[in-house]
Design a protein around this motif. Structure first.
Motif, PDB file in Angstrom:
ATOM      1  N   PHE A  30       0.879  -1.351   0.156  1.00 33.99           N
ATOM      2  CA  PHE A  30      -0.109  -0.077   0.139  1.00 33.99           C
ATOM      3  C   PHE A  30       0.746   1.241   0.052  1.00 33.99           C
ATOM      4  CE2 PHE A  30      -3.806  -2.092   2.010  1.00 33.99           C
ATOM      5  CZ  PHE A  30      -4.174  -2.596   0.905  1.00 33.99           C
ATOM      6  N   ASP A  31       2.144   1.299  -0.182  1.00 32.62           N
ATOM      7  CA  ASP A  31       2.991   2.462  -0.008  1.00 32.62           C
ATOM      8  C   ASP A  31       2.683   3.162  -1.363  1.00 32.62           C
ATOM      9  OD1 ASP A  31       5.052   3.817   0.609  1.00 32.62           O
ATOM     10  OD2 ASP A  31       6.737   2.863  -0.214  1.00 32.62           O
ATOM     11  N   GLY A  32       2.590   4.454  -0.931  1.00 32.14           N
ATOM     12  CA  GLY A  32       2.556   5.563  -2.088  1.00 32.14           C
ATOM     13  C   GLY A  32       0.974   5.761  -2.157  1.00 32.14           C
ATOM     14  N   ASN A  33       0.714   6.636  -3.290  1.00 28.19           N
ATOM     15  CA  ASN A  33      -0.603   7.024  -3.585  1.00 28.19           C
ATOM     16  C   ASN A  33      -1.425   6.223  -4.709  1.00 28.19           C
ATOM     17  OD1 ASN A  33      -0.518   9.022  -1.649  1.00 28.19           O
ATOM     18  ND2 ASN A  33       0.729  10.509  -3.152  1.00 28.19           N
ATOM     19  N   THR A  34      -0.676   5.068  -5.139  1.00 28.25           N
ATOM     20  CA  THR A  34      -1.468   4.260  -6.184  1.00 28.25           C
ATOM     21  C   THR A  34      -2.727   3.437  -5.425  1.00 28.25           C
ATOM     22  OG1 THR A  34       0.652   4.073  -7.344  1.00 28.25           O
ATOM     23  CG2 THR A  34      -1.020   2.532  -7.714  1.00 28.25           C
ATOM     24  N   LEU A  35      -3.763   3.482  -6.303  1.00 22.27           N
ATOM     25  CA  LEU A  35      -4.908   2.771  -5.806  1.00 22.27           C
ATOM     26  C   LEU A  35      -4.688   1.148  -5.581  1.00 22.27           C
ATOM     27  CD1 LEU A  35      -7.752   4.368  -8.096  1.00 22.27           C
ATOM     28  CD2 LEU A  35      -6.961   5.182  -5.844  1.00 22.27           C
ATOM     29  N   THR A  36      -4.732   0.525  -4.511  1.00 22.58           N
ATOM     30  CA  THR A  36      -4.339  -0.720  -4.591  1.00 22.58           C
ATOM     31  C   THR A  36      -5.294  -1.761  -3.929  1.00 22.58           C
ATOM     32  OG1 THR A  36      -2.031  -0.055  -4.017  1.00 22.58           O
ATOM     33  CG2 THR A  36      -2.490  -2.075  -3.517  1.00 22.58           C
ATOM     34  N   ILE A  37      -5.487  -2.867  -4.455  1.00 24.11           N
ATOM     35  CA  ILE A  37      -6.315  -3.974  -4.073  1.00 24.11           C
ATOM     36  C   ILE A  37      -5.656  -5.304  -3.841  1.00 24.11           C
ATOM     37  CG2 ILE A  37      -8.351  -5.348  -4.502  1.00 24.11           C
ATOM     38  CD1 ILE A  37      -9.338  -2.913  -6.330  1.00 24.11           C
ATOM     39  N   LEU A  38      -5.858  -5.833  -2.682  1.00 28.81           N
ATOM     40  CA  LEU A  38      -5.230  -7.046  -2.355  1.00 28.81           C
ATOM     41  C   LEU A  38      -6.475  -7.985  -2.176  1.00 28.81           C
ATOM     42  CD1 LEU A  38      -2.693  -6.334   0.564  1.00 28.81           C
ATOM     43  CD2 LEU A  38      -2.398  -6.580  -1.901  1.00 28.81           C
ATOM     44  N   ALA A  39      -6.717  -9.179  -2.912  1.00 25.22           N
ATOM     45  CA  ALA A  39      -7.781 -10.045  -2.809  1.00 25.22           C
ATOM     46  C   ALA A  39      -7.217 -11.376  -2.962  1.00 25.22           C
ATOM     47  CB  ALA A  39      -8.570  -9.747  -4.247  1.00 25.22           C
ATOM     48  N   GLY A  40      -8.085 -12.188  -2.080  1.00 18.86           N
ATOM     49  CA  GLY A  40      -7.769 -13.532  -2.139  1.00 18.86           C
ATOM     50  C   GLY A  40      -8.195 -14.106  -0.670  1.00 18.86           C
ATOM     51  N   ASP A  41      -7.476 -15.362  -0.199  1.00 21.03           N
ATOM     52  CA  ASP A  41      -7.625 -16.085   1.014  1.00 21.03           C
ATOM     53  C   ASP A  41      -6.636 -15.611   2.126  1.00 21.03           C
ATOM     54  OD1 ASP A  41      -8.215 -17.619   3.125  1.00 21.03           O
ATOM     55  OD2 ASP A  41      -8.121 -19.404   1.829  1.00 21.03           O
ATOM     56  N   PHE A  42      -7.100 -14.488   2.956  1.00 23.23           N
ATOM     57  CA  PHE A  42      -6.175 -14.250   4.065  1.00 23.23           C
ATOM     58  C   PHE A  42      -6.123 -15.111   5.139  1.00 23.23           C
ATOM     59  CE2 PHE A  42      -7.252 -10.525   1.437  1.00 23.23           C
ATOM     60  CZ  PHE A  42      -6.094  -9.681   1.611  1.00 23.23           C
ATOM     61  N   ASN A  43      -6.927 -16.258   5.150  1.00 22.04           N
ATOM     62  CA  ASN A  43      -6.932 -17.096   6.499  1.00 22.04           C
ATOM     63  C   ASN A  43      -7.104 -16.199   7.681  1.00 22.04           C
ATOM     64  OD1 ASN A  43      -6.900 -19.953   5.678  1.00 22.04           O
ATOM     65  ND2 ASN A  43      -5.257 -19.478   4.531  1.00 22.04           N
ATOM     66  N   ALA A  44      -8.110 -15.222   7.678  1.00 21.52           N
ATOM     67  CA  ALA A  44      -8.395 -14.444   8.778  1.00 21.52           C
ATOM     68  C   ALA A  44      -9.877 -14.350   8.738  1.00 21.52           C
ATOM     69  CB  ALA A  44      -7.747 -12.772   8.478  1.00 21.52           C
ATOM     70  N   LYS A  45     -10.371 -14.581  10.059  1.00 19.22           N
ATOM     71  CA  LYS A  45     -11.882 -14.519  10.140  1.00 19.22           C
ATOM     72  C   LYS A  45     -12.032 -13.490  11.316  1.00 19.22           C
ATOM     73  CE  LYS A  45     -12.134 -19.579   9.505  1.00 19.22           C
ATOM     74  NZ  LYS A  45     -11.477 -19.359   8.397  1.00 19.22           N
ATOM     75  N   HIS A  46     -13.380 -12.706  10.879  1.00 22.60           N
ATOM     76  CA  HIS A  46     -13.844 -11.668  11.944  1.00 22.60           C
ATOM     77  C   HIS A  46     -15.300 -11.530  11.700  1.00 22.60           C
ATOM     78  CE1 HIS A  46     -13.946  -8.322  14.423  1.00 22.60           C
ATOM     79  NE2 HIS A  46     -12.689  -8.588  14.722  1.00 22.60           N
ATOM     80  N   THR A  47     -15.991 -11.274  12.805  1.00 18.88           N
ATOM     81  CA  THR A  47     -17.402 -10.992  12.771  1.00 18.88           C
ATOM     82  C   THR A  47     -17.796  -9.592  11.995  1.00 18.88           C
ATOM     83  OG1 THR A  47     -17.291 -10.214  14.817  1.00 18.88           O
ATOM     84  CG2 THR A  47     -18.047 -12.392  14.778  1.00 18.88           C
ATOM     85  N   ALA A  48     -16.608  -8.741  11.889  1.00 20.22           N
ATOM     86  CA  ALA A  48     -17.058  -7.508  11.226  1.00 20.22           C
ATOM     87  C   ALA A  48     -17.136  -7.785   9.628  1.00 20.22           C
ATOM     88  CB  ALA A  48     -15.763  -6.803  11.591  1.00 20.22           C
ATOM     89  N   TRP A  49     -16.642  -8.779   9.184  1.00 19.59           N
ATOM     90  CA  TRP A  49     -17.065  -9.056   7.763  1.00 19.59           C
ATOM     91  C   TRP A  49     -17.916 -10.229   7.542  1.00 19.59           C
ATOM     92  CZ3 TRP A  49     -11.970  -7.849   9.021  1.00 19.59           C
ATOM     93  CH2 TRP A  49     -11.030  -9.019   9.090  1.00 19.59           C
ATOM     94  N   GLY A  50     -18.768 -10.491   8.447  1.00 19.34           N
ATOM     95  CA  GLY A  50     -19.656 -11.670   8.135  1.00 19.34           C
ATOM     96  C   GLY A  50     -19.480 -13.160   8.581  1.00 19.34           C
ATOM     97  N   LEU A  51     -18.282 -13.399   9.592  1.00 24.72           N
ATOM     98  CA  LEU A  51     -18.103 -14.763   9.849  1.00 24.72           C
ATOM     99  C   LEU A  51     -18.637 -14.844  11.135  1.00 24.72           C
ATOM    100  CD1 LEU A  51     -14.791 -14.519   8.268  1.00 24.72           C
ATOM    101  CD2 LEU A  51     -16.351 -16.032   7.418  1.00 24.72           C
ATOM    102  N   ARG A  52     -18.664 -16.096  11.445  1.00 25.08           N
ATOM    103  CA  ARG A  52     -19.195 -16.798  12.970  1.00 25.08           C
ATOM    104  C   ARG A  52     -18.093 -16.479  14.060  1.00 25.08           C
ATOM    105  NH1 ARG A  52     -20.497 -20.658   9.356  1.00 25.08           N
ATOM    106  NH2 ARG A  52     -18.733 -22.080  10.507  1.00 25.08           N
TER     107      ARG A  52
END
Length: 148
Positions: A30-52
């Motif tokens: 995310f360094d700099g001012n370029t629009l950046t998207i990271l997409a995939g399987d982060f193996n991270a779970k949280h109720t904030a994004w709909g997980l149990r």
């Protein structure tokens, strides 16, 4: 890649289970001012994004996003639907983004015959781009058997 007259960096991500979360890896992308998207399987779970449940990595990703102004977005429906009925459906893939000046929408594509379904990321539109999934009804196997 270029989009709407601006540069966009898109990275696919897979963080294997049990590996450590390093915020420096995220910050480097995310360094700099370029629009950046990271997409995939982060193996991270949280109720904030709909997980149990909340995993340690999920807690770290969410805290890092809040601390540094990033956005962590997941689909509203499961992207993993196991064939074993004892296992529950879950969201595996999500999106971590930075500097996006337009809306982002993440949805699961259900048109494939696989347990791990792909996601589609739509930028700059608040509308869903895929047709709605047709409603299914549970099969009454007893009635079916009697009819045979």
């Amino acid at each position: 890649m270029g989009t709407a007259g601006t540069e966009l960096r898109l990275f696919t991500v897979y963080r294997s289970p049990g590996s450590h979360f390093f915020s420096s890896d995220i910050h480097t992308n995310f360094d700099g001012n370029t629009l950046t998207i990271l997409a995939g399987d982060f193996n991270a779970k949280h109720t904030a994004w709909g997980l149990r449940v909340i995993s340690p990595a999920g807690r770290q990703y969410l805290q890092d996003a809040e601390d540094h102004g990033y956005e962590f977005v997941g689909p509203s429906t499961p992207s993993h639907v196991p064939t074993d009925p004892r296992l529950g459906a879950n969201v595996l893939d999500s999106v971590y983004c930075h500097q996006l000046p337009f809306p982002i929408h993440v949805e699961v594509l259900y048109d494939m015959d696989t347990q791990h379904l792909p996601i589609m990321i739509t930028l700059g539109s608040s509308t869903h781009m895929t047709p709605t999934r047709p409603q299914t009804h549970p099969t009454d196997w007893s009635a079916y058997q009697r009819a045979l």
